[in-house]
Design a protein around this motif. Structure first.
Motif, short mmCIF file in Angstrom:
data_model
loop_
_atom_site.label_atom_id
_atom_site.label_comp_id
_atom_site.label_asym_id
_atom_site.label_seq_id
_atom_site.Cartn_x
_atom_site.Cartn_y
_atom_site.Cartn_z
N VAL A 36 48.49 42.05 34.81
CA VAL A 36 49.07 40.73 35.04
C VAL A 36 48.23 39.73 34.27
O VAL A 36 47.00 39.82 34.26
CB VAL A 36 49.04 40.40 36.55
CG1 VAL A 36 49.39 38.94 36.80
CG2 VAL A 36 49.99 41.32 37.31
N THR A 69 42.13 33.55 30.88
CA THR A 69 40.75 33.18 30.53
C THR A 69 39.73 34.23 30.95
O THR A 69 38.63 34.26 30.42
CB THR A 69 40.36 31.82 31.15
OG1 THR A 69 40.51 31.90 32.56
CG2 THR A 69 41.22 30.69 30.60
N ASP A 70 40.08 35.07 31.89
CA ASP A 70 39.23 36.23 32.19
C ASP A 70 39.74 37.47 31.45
O ASP A 70 38.99 38.20 30.83
CB ASP A 70 39.23 36.55 33.70
CG ASP A 70 38.18 35.74 34.45
OD1 ASP A 70 37.10 35.51 33.88
OD2 ASP A 70 38.45 35.34 35.60
N LEU A 71 41.04 37.64 31.50
CA LEU A 71 41.61 38.88 30.97
C LEU A 71 41.40 39.02 29.46
O LEU A 71 41.04 40.09 28.97
CB LEU A 71 43.12 38.94 31.30
CG LEU A 71 43.76 40.26 30.91
CD1 LEU A 71 43.29 41.38 31.82
CD2 LEU A 71 45.27 40.16 30.92
N HIS A 93 43.24 25.16 37.49
CA HIS A 93 42.13 24.39 38.05
C HIS A 93 42.34 22.90 37.82
O HIS A 93 42.03 22.08 38.68
CB HIS A 93 40.80 24.85 37.42
CG HIS A 93 40.51 26.29 37.69
ND1 HIS A 93 40.23 26.76 38.95
CD2 HIS A 93 40.47 27.37 36.88
CE1 HIS A 93 40.02 28.07 38.90
NE2 HIS A 93 40.17 28.47 37.65
N THR A 118 43.58 29.84 36.34
CA THR A 118 44.30 29.61 37.58
C THR A 118 43.47 30.05 38.79
O THR A 118 42.54 30.85 38.66
CB THR A 118 45.62 30.41 37.60
OG1 THR A 118 45.31 31.80 37.55
CG2 THR A 118 46.51 30.04 36.43
C1 LIG Z 1 34.53 29.93 28.65
C2 LIG Z 1 34.83 30.30 30.07
C3 LIG Z 1 34.23 29.59 31.09
C4 LIG Z 1 34.49 29.92 32.41
N1 LIG Z 1 33.88 29.20 33.38
C5 LIG Z 1 34.12 29.52 34.67
C6 LIG Z 1 33.51 28.78 35.73
O1 LIG Z 1 32.76 27.85 35.48
N2 LIG Z 1 33.75 29.16 37.00
C7 LIG Z 1 34.58 30.20 37.30
O2 LIG Z 1 34.77 30.48 38.45
N3 LIG Z 1 35.19 30.90 36.31
C8 LIG Z 1 34.98 30.59 35.02
N4 LIG Z 1 35.58 31.31 34.03
C9 LIG Z 1 36.43 32.46 34.40
C10 LIG Z 1 37.93 32.14 34.48
O3 LIG Z 1 38.26 31.02 33.70
C11 LIG Z 1 38.40 31.88 35.88
O4 LIG Z 1 38.07 32.97 36.70
C12 LIG Z 1 39.90 31.63 35.95
O5 LIG Z 1 40.21 31.08 37.19
C13 LIG Z 1 40.71 32.89 35.73
O6 LIG Z 1 42.07 32.53 35.81
P1 LIG Z 1 43.16 33.01 34.75
O7 LIG Z 1 44.45 32.46 35.19
O8 LIG Z 1 42.75 32.63 33.38
O9 LIG Z 1 43.08 34.58 34.93
P2 LIG Z 1 43.56 35.75 33.97
O10 LIG Z 1 42.53 35.96 32.91
O11 LIG Z 1 44.95 35.55 33.54
O12 LIG Z 1 43.48 36.94 34.98
C14 LIG Z 1 42.28 37.37 35.50
C15 LIG Z 1 42.49 38.65 36.30
O13 LIG Z 1 43.27 38.42 37.43
C16 LIG Z 1 44.49 39.11 37.39
N5 LIG Z 1 45.49 38.19 37.91
C17 LIG Z 1 45.70 36.91 37.51
N6 LIG Z 1 46.59 36.31 38.30
C18 LIG Z 1 46.96 37.22 39.22
C19 LIG Z 1 47.84 37.20 40.31
N7 LIG Z 1 48.53 36.12 40.65
N8 LIG Z 1 47.95 38.31 41.05
C20 LIG Z 1 47.24 39.43 40.76
N9 LIG Z 1 46.40 39.51 39.76
C21 LIG Z 1 46.26 38.40 38.97
C22 LIG Z 1 44.66 39.54 35.98
O14 LIG Z 1 45.36 40.73 35.87
C23 LIG Z 1 43.24 39.71 35.53
O15 LIG Z 1 42.75 40.96 35.91
C24 LIG Z 1 35.35 31.00 32.70
C25 LIG Z 1 35.95 31.70 31.67
C26 LIG Z 1 35.69 31.36 30.37
C27 LIG Z 1 36.35 32.13 29.27
#
Ligand SMILES: Cc1cc2nc3c(=O)[nH]c(=O)nc-3n(C[C@H](O)[C@H](O)[C@H](O)COP(=O)(O)OP(=O)(O)OC[C@H]3O[C@@H](n4cnc5c(N)ncnc54)[C@H](O)[C@@H]3O)c2cc1C
Lengths: 290, 76, 760
Positions: A28, A33-35, A77, A110
């Motif tokens: 998913v 930003t993590d994936l 966020h 998110t």
């Molecule tokens: C430069 C950088 C800085 C960052 N700084 C921070 C920070 O300061 N603090 C912090 O906490 N994090 C930080 N992060 C990590 C990240 O941005 C957060 O964890 C963010 O909230 C991940 O959300 P996403 O929507 O981008 O997740 P994604 O990358 O889209 O997904 C992350 C994981 O969750 C799964 N997933 C996503 N949504 C769902 C859903 N609804 N149901 C089931 N599974 C799901 C995906 O399959 C994947 O395994 C940072 C990342 C980067 C690259």
């Protein structure tokens, strides 16, 4: 060139169907930003990405029945940090979201992704702990709701089955008597992964006296943890700066941190205490002011 | 004709002195000078003639020329 | 001084529009038809013998065009500015994790990367050495057969022991400094082509195209004139692209395949393989009399150059030259070692060894002042070098010395004047504020014993504009804008009529490096000479057009005038048209050779310098006593660049320098343990972000004109990032009473120091 299939479902049913179809080969993707970092580092190699960005059921922030607030997993966020509802009834979550990454990351990342990644350093998680939130999960076996603390099972381990997704997260509104703080210690002021983070909510009886007390600590254990020892010590005790300092020193009791490039075990333990103390000091001084 | 030669850095090993005068035949080129000094490294080398870098080893020298021979370097 | 129209003005950077619009093409933006993509196989071990390299499976992979190893390097299998001790492709041994073992060219980047995984290399791991002091021991594993000490510098003057006995105060400490990373915006990348006659052109970020040309030629065993190097734009450099990066790999790929090639490396690869700043361990003992006069300074500096020398040798010399700060010290005993280890290679980096020792000596000075109850600014004034003084190495300060001017301007700055008021107002009771000040000087040019030359060309174009050529690349510092300003004033034309050619061996003469705070001074002086020659040529033509004798011509703004008959004038434009009609061109050259210090230090090259830029910087910090976090609230930077050709450019350098020096002081370090880099990218290598910047940085330019410089200019690119680091750590002491002897002064280190102080 390796081909990656990308699906953009527009409903939950379609999403679940896709998850079933691709099984373990699916990932998913919300904000990515993590994936995407994991894909780049070859930590994961899915064959299909299921982009849930257009699924209406995981979007939105709204007040729900039973005096609850519901936040869709796809809420970014940035959306949460600027939501009037959240700012008013759960300012601690708005503050936590405002400290994630940088503007670019907050615009894409998110809350659902933050939870699903299940990092002990996830910055929204301590806030969700002290809000005693519950996580709504949906899968082929239907919908279920899990208390936030049971959702996290270890670093990068959650209660989520591979064929399930997070729908949203909900928590009860806190009354006006509640005060809170979120403090994150990073290696710099933005784009920093927490060395330690502390979330606090307390029901303020009178300046320095809290009845309902909830403290959560990030980055000091395999998952975010509630600091129950400290909670008990603070509850119904009249605090002044001296007692706050003394009691904060108990925070390490709920910590089992590790040493890594960002900080040592010892520093993390001390910082859990000191950040709590710093936060209590600011609460005491602002309580006095009002 | 008389040529004033100055050697720097690793080039110093090609003569007893760093600074000396040489008598070369009229019309002699940089190559002739390098041959005379038995300088082997002809690629990683910089030759300055009267403060101007010479790019062509066939360039003829003129009487009284100041020739600096060095290996490229850097610094701060 | 001559009156100027452009020099001294805040002229908009000539590359500003293209950069902000995203129109400027960086190396990674370039794409050529039929191009192959290259990837480099790096070592799997920090120290190992190579037993066997098998490329068969990689070669068989669909889409792979070529797989090259050490056997395919036609010339010398080595590179290195000072000595070629770094293999282009390792054949028998690897000495650090960034060592290149094989090179792949493929139809796509993905295929090239997949092919890397198919190359089988058999290693026999060797014991490694990661600590430079350990590397100096007899028993240590050898990184190179020649021994682990690459360079040793020892300079003694006077009698330090006697001075230590006599002195009122003596302070003695050991300091250590981090492996700072250049962190340029664009990681090492480039493209190359080859024609039917085997002429090779390489576009690659770099800092000295003509030296890159020779290094590539040496590795290819080829005539340098068959190789054209283009270095502009560089994508940022800061010294990190002074050495060869990918140029030779690009050349090998096009040579072996006959096809254009491109290599772009990832940040992670750049972190492991690329240059860094030398970490140094500095032991320092400093003595002063009761009135604060520095009597003696003893230093022993051990510098970790990693697996290969690059410019490690000159860097330790430079460090020793600057190890007593910008002060008069009569008795010195200074010793430096540049040591090989199995760590990442260290080389040139903005400051070139001054940053490390300045941190040490400026801390020493504050400790002395503290013991004597003397003002921090006063002790610096007391010892500051003035023109004509004898500096630490025994050399006379013959050129302009602006240190006192910078100190006076710093003293009069708002921040210094109201410092007590600002210190008294921390943002919370558990946060403490402090102020710190530090000075530095920075040698400009390559120094004694290394002839430092440069050239410029000017051509009158058919449309009446002028093309100027200087090979020192634009690495983001703004030198091309300054060159345009200088040229316009010397030529006497508008800056809009200047076309700048830079960083290209095909279109410019050799002007040397864009390093060592030297490019403006060199290029400017060469332009001055070229403009004189140009004016001669223009005068001859003008005389012909105006029918007056050649010596009757005066050059005015955009025109030539008859001296005897001033109504007879002809514009540059008309002259250009006239020349064009005749089928001729007007092209001039200027060749400049740097003046050098009279002092010669037997056995050393590159030291001392004749010319220095000077600087005083002040920092106001706020330290959180509960966490150890340090915030730089405000900073003042007072550089003496000589004449500021473009004051806004100097401010830009100054502000960038303050932030770079702040990162060095507080957060930045490439951590390597047992040869393995732990800080793999910007997630753990902590660069300051915009939120970490001081709320305010004031730059006060204190010009001390240098008569030998173009319009009085010296250089300023490096000094700006040097004293701010100790200014910050001195401010931490002022705030909370702990001396930070190890940088970066991370929150954890400051906190630990506070705890230790509480205990003792
Ligand atoms: C430069 C950088 C800085 C960052 N700084 C921070 C920070 O300061 N603090 C912090 O906490 N994090 C930080 N992060 C990590 C990240 O941005 C957060 O964890 C963010 O909230 C991940 O959300 P996403 O929507 O981008 O997740 P994604 O990358 O889209 O997904 C992350 C994981 O969750 C799964 N997933 C996503 N949504 C769902 C859903 N609804 N149901 C089931 N599974 C799901 C995906 O399959 C994947 O395994 C940072 C990342 C980067 C690259």
């Amino acid at each position: 060139m390796t081909r990656l299939h990308v699906a953009i479902p527009t409903s939950i049913d379609e999403t679940l169907g896709l998850l079933e179809k691709w099984g373990h080969d699916a990932a998913v993707i919300a904000g990515g930003t993590d994936l995407v970092v994991e894909l780049k580092d070859k930590l994961k190699s899915p064959k299909a990405l299921i982009d849930i960005g257009r699924v209406p059921e995981v979007r939105g922030i709204r007040e729900a029945e039973g005096n609850h607030v519901w936040i869709g997993a796809m809420s970014t966020h940035a959306e949460i940090a600027s939501s009037t509802v959240v700012k008013e009834i759960a300012p601690i979550l708005a503050k936590a979201c405002a400290q994630v990454g940088s503007p670019q990351i907050r615009n894409r990342g998110t809350i659902g992704g933050n939870m699903s990644t299940a990092s002990p350093a996830g910055d929204t998680i301590p806030a969700l702990y002290v809000l005693e939130a519950s996580v709504e999960i949906i899968g082929p076996r239907g919908k279920r709701t899990v208390p936030i603390e049971s959702f996290f099972q270890g670093p990068k381990k959650s209660a989520l089955a591979p064929d399930e997704i997070v729908l949203g997260v909900k928590f009860q509104k806190l009354g006006k008597e509640y005060v809170s703080f979120f403090r994150k210690l990073g290696q710099r002021k933005s784009l920093a992964i927490s060395i330690v983070s502390v979330a606090f909510v307390g029901k303020c009886q009178k300046p320095g006296l809290f009845t309902d007390v909830r403290v959560a600590l990030g980055s000091v254990a395999p998952t975010v943890v509630r600091a129950r020892t400290v909670e008990n010590a603070i509850r119904e005790k009249q605090l002044d700066p001296k007692t706050a300092e003394y009691i904060s020193k108990l925070a390490f009791r709920d910590c089992v941190p590790i040493t890594d490039v960002r900080g040592s075990k010892g520093y993390r333990e001390q910082m859990a205490c000191n950040l709590l103390y710093e936060g209590l000091l600011s609460l005491l001084s602002c309580c006095e002011a009002c | 004709m008389k040529i004033n030669v100055c050697l720097f850095g690793p080039m110093k090993k090609y003569a007893d002195k760093d600074k000396f005068q040489l008598e070369l035949e009229e019309g002699a080129t940089i190559t002739d000078l390098l041959d005379r000094l038995k300088i082997e490294d002809r690629i990683y080398i910089v030759v300055l003639i009267n403060g101007r870098r010479a790019y062509d080893e066939d360039e003829p020298l003129s009487d009284g020329a100041e020739v600096l021979i060095m290996a490229p370097t850097g610094g701060g | 001084m001559t009156k100027t129209k452009w020099v001294g003005m805040d002229v908009t950077r000539i590359d500003a529009k293209d950069k902000v619009r995203g129109a400027l093409k960086y190396m990674s933006d370039l794409s050529l038809p039929n191009m192959i993509h290259g990837a480099v196989l790096r070592s799997k071990h920090p120290h190992a013998l190579i037993k066997k390299i098998d490329t068969k499976r990689a070669k068989e992979l669909d889409g792979v065009v070529t797989v090259l190893t050490h056997e395919d390097v036609p010339g010398l299998n080595g590179f290195g500015i000072a000595i070629p001790d770094q293999p282009v492709l390792c054949g028998d041994k690897v000495r650090y994790m960034g060592d290149a073992v094989a090179l792949v060219g493929a139809e796509s980047k993905e295929t090239a990367e997949r092919a890397l995984e198919l190359i089988e290399v058999e290693y026999e791991p060797l014991p490694l050495v990661s600590d430079p002091e350990q590397a100096m021991l007899e028993s240590s594993p050898l990184v190179h057969e020649t021994g682990n000490i690459h360079n040793h510098v020892k300079i003694e003057r006077g009698d330090v022991e006697a001075a230590f006995k006599e002195a009122h105060v003596v302070v003695e400490n050991t300091y250590s400094t981090p492996r700072q990373m250049h962190a340029f915006l664009e990681p090492e990348s480039g493209v190359a082509t080859i024609d039917e006659d085997k002429n090779i052109t390489i576009w690659c970020g770099g800092q000295h195209p003509y030296r890159d040309q020779l290094q590539v030629a040496r590795a290819l065993g080829m005539n340098p004139r068959k190789i054209r190097i283009v270095n502009t734009p560089a994508g940022g450099a800061f010294g990190g692209k002074d050495e060869i990066t990918l140029q030779i790999y690009l050349a090998l790929l096009v040579l072996h395949t006959g096809r254009p090639a491109k290599i772009v490396i990832s940040r992670e690869e750049s972190v492991v393989a690329g240059m860094k700043r030398h970490p140094m361990k500095i032991y320092m003992k400093t003595a002063a009399s009761a009135d604060g006069t520095i009597l003696a300074n003893q230093a022993r500096v051990v510098s970790d150059t990693g697996a290969y020398a690059s410019l490690g040798g000159p860097v330790i010399g430079f460090a020793i030259e600057h190890s007593c700060g910008a002060y008069r010290v009569e008795n010195v005993d200074l010793e430096g070692f540049c040591v090989y280890t199995n760590n990442c290679v260290a080389g040139a980096f903005r400051g070139f060894g001054a940053n490390q020792v300045t941190f040490a000596v400026e801390t020493q000075l504050d400790m002395i002042a503290e013991k004597l109850g003397m003002g921090k600014l006063d002790i610096r004034k007391k010892n500051a070098l003035r023109k004509g003084d004898i500096a630490a190495l025994g050399h006379k300060m013959e050129a302009s010395v602006g240190l006192m001017r910078t100190l006076e301007a710093a003293e009069n700055s708002r921040l210094w004047q109201i410092r007590e008021e600002l210190k008294a107002k921390p943002s919370a009771p558990h946060k403490k504020r402090g102020i710190g000040i530090a000075c530095a000087f920075q040698g400009c040019g390559l120094g004694k014993g290394l002839p430092d030359y440069g050239a410029a060309t000017i051509e009158l174009l058919p449309n009446g504009q002028f093309a100027i050529g200087i090979s020192c690349p634009e690495i983001g510092q703004g030198n091309t804008t300054a060159f345009v300003q200088i040229a316009a004033d010397y030529i006497k034309c508008s800056i809009d009529d200047i076309v700048m050619l830079s960083g290209d061996t095909g279109h410019t003469l050799d002007s040397g490096t864009s390093t060592a705070s030297r490019s403006i001074y060199t290029g400017g002086n060469a332009l001055k000479l070229a403009a004189e020659n140009l004016h001669d040529a223009i005068s001859t033509v003008a005389a012909e057009i105006l029918s007056v004798p050649g010596n009757d011509i005066d050059i005015r703004y955009e025109s030539a005038v008859s001296k005897s008959c001033p109504e007879k004038t002809v514009s540059f434009k008309t002259i250009a048209e006239f020349v064009k009609k005749k089928g001729k061109t007007i092209k001039s050259e200027g060749h400049f050779l740097w003046p050098v210090s009279e002092t010669e230090l037997e056995g050393y090259v590159g030291i001392p310098h004749l010319l220095y830029s000077y600087i005083t910087q002040i920092a106001l910090v706020e330290v959180n006593t509960l966490t150890g976090e340090t915030e730089v609230v405000e900073a003042v930077s007072v550089p003496d660049p000589g004449k500021a050709i473009n004051p806004q450019g100097v401010e830009g350098q100054s502000e960038g320098g303050v932030v770079m020096g702040m990162g060095y002081a507080l957060t930045e370090d490439t951590i390597i343990e047992e040869g393995i880099t732990l800080t793999r990218n910007f997630s753990t290598y902590i660069l300051p972000t915009s939120l970490d910047m001081p709320h305010k940085i004031d730059t006060i330019i204190a010009e001390e004109l240098e008569p030998s410089g173009p319009f009085g200019a010296k250089g300023i690119g490096e000094a700006v990032c040097v004293p701010i680091s100790p200014a910050i750590t001195n401010a931490i002491y002022d705030a909370v009473g702990v001396w930070m002897k190890q940088i970066p002064a991370t929150a954890e280190r400051v906190y630990t120091a506070l705890k230790n102080k509480e205990v003792s």
